[in-house]
Design an enzyme around this catalytic site. Structure first.
Site, mmCIF file in Angstrom:
data_model
loop_
_atom_site.group_PDB
_atom_site.id
_atom_site.type_symbol
_atom_site.label_atom_id
_atom_site.label_comp_id
_atom_site.label_asym_id
_atom_site.label_seq_id
_atom_site.Cartn_x
_atom_site.Cartn_y
_atom_site.Cartn_z
ATOM 1 N N ASP A 107 0.812 -1.294 -0.072
ATOM 2 C CA ASP A 107 -0.015 0.126 0.076
ATOM 3 C C ASP A 107 0.856 1.242 -0.058
ATOM 4 O O ASP A 107 1.836 1.216 0.467
ATOM 5 C CB ASP A 107 -0.864 0.078 1.249
ATOM 6 C CG ASP A 107 -2.096 -0.900 1.332
ATOM 7 O OD1 ASP A 107 -1.971 -1.701 0.372
ATOM 8 O OD2 ASP A 107 -3.026 -0.861 2.041
ATOM 9 N N HIS A 251 3.655 -2.117 2.992
ATOM 10 C CA HIS A 251 3.659 -0.971 2.574
ATOM 11 C C HIS A 251 5.104 -0.615 1.814
ATOM 12 O O HIS A 251 6.085 -0.853 2.412
ATOM 13 C CB HIS A 251 3.543 0.252 3.497
ATOM 14 C CG HIS A 251 2.352 0.292 4.337
ATOM 15 N ND1 HIS A 251 2.110 -0.903 5.466
ATOM 16 C CD2 HIS A 251 1.218 0.823 4.104
ATOM 17 C CE1 HIS A 251 0.770 -0.457 5.599
ATOM 18 N NE2 HIS A 251 0.183 0.201 5.058
#
Ligand code: NI
Length: 300
Positions: A107, A251
């Site tokens: 992400d 991430h």
């Protein structure tokens, strides 16, 4: 402002690309591109990343606390505007649907060096992942979107400005999703079929589920990489818990996450897991991904 000029230049370049006909131009739900005001957000990008990480802390914690009580799939009525997106299940021949598989998801990127390292690791190991990008990052690194797409990775939608979808008007929420969708389509030739709501907010909100015309994709393993910024802890979170059908949250804007991914990718393969995109995994498991629904893992 130099950043504003860069943003305007990037938009012009993309529009020229369309006019020259070098990109596929499928049916379009075209909402407005981000305003100059949004593009100016780039000027404080590094500050924004830090802010985003800090904002996530309390909200992600509250999401985590409810995780164990939730089923894999939250069923709500699909809206009339249900749209599976353009990425249909043309499964690559290297996937065996009968063998275990997981979906690595990253992400908040693309980042610069960190995303490049992750793409290098995926390419070196013949693996794929899903990148839930935000628009304000995608305009900075369109070449990383193109590279991910060319490696067979899936590009998912994490909104243009990393907004909590439950805090916006309907129009604002749709603009956050569709403006990024347009950007991704202009860069890669293919729009996003999936949305991951920022802060994990909205996946149990019936209004959001009915509003957003794409499936919402959550996760079943939260590495907390953004919080620990420790590669060993991230690796352990995956390798101690991984099961067939898991969706793993990381991430790609942190170096420690890239370092962890470089270890996790071959380690999962050694343990017999195929590393595939979210769309590929759900197609292999014969679980349809539908707008109006949220998914945490691909388990029947
Ligand atoms: Ni995020």
């Amino acid at each position: 402002m130099i950043y504003k000029r860069v943003g305007i230049f990037a938009l012009c370049a993309m529009l020229c690309g369309i006019l020259l006909g070098c990109k596929k131009e499928p049916e379009v739900v075209f909402l407005s591109l981000p305003s100059d005001e949004n593009l100016e957000d780039q000027s404080s990008l590094m500050g924004n990343i830090q802010e985003v990480a800090e904002q996530m802390l309390p909200q992600m914690d509250s999401f985590e606390s409810t995780e164990d009580n939730n089923p894999a799939i939250i069923q709500t009525p699909a809206p009339a505007t249900a749209n599976m997106g353009e990425e249909t299940a043309n499964l690559p021949p290297d996937i065996d649907p009968n063998l275990p598989m997981v979906a690595l998801t990253f992400d908040d990127g693309p980042g610069s060096v960190s995303t490049t390292r992750i793409l290098d690791a995926l390419e070196a190991n013949g693996a794929r992942a899903t990148f839930f990008v935000q628009g304000k990052q995608a305009v900075l690194y369109p070449e990383l979107l193109q590279r991910a797409h060319s490696l067979g990775c899936q590009i998912g939608n994490h909104t243009y400005n990393h907004k909590d979808l439950t805090s916006l008007s309907d129009q604002e929420a749709l603009e956050q999703v569709e403006s990024l969708n347009e950007l991704v389509r202009e860069v890669t030739g293919e729009g996003c079929a999936l949305v991951r709501p920022p802060y994990g907010k909205g996946w149990k909100d019936e209004h959001v589920l009915n509003l957003i015309p794409y499936p919402l994709i959550m996760w079943s393993i939260d590495t907390l990489d953004w919080k620990t910024k420790d590669s060993a802890s991230t690796i352990k979170a995956v390798m101690d818990n991984v099961k067939d059908g898991d969706i793993i949250l990381m991430h790609d804007i942190y170096e420690q996450s890239a370092e962890a991914a470089e270890a996790i990718i071959p380690a999962l393969q050694e343990r017999g897991f195929q590393l595939v995109t979210v769309n590929e995994m759900f197609a292999c498991k014969n679980i349809p991904l539908e707008a109006g629904h949220a998914y945490r893992k691909a388990v029947q």
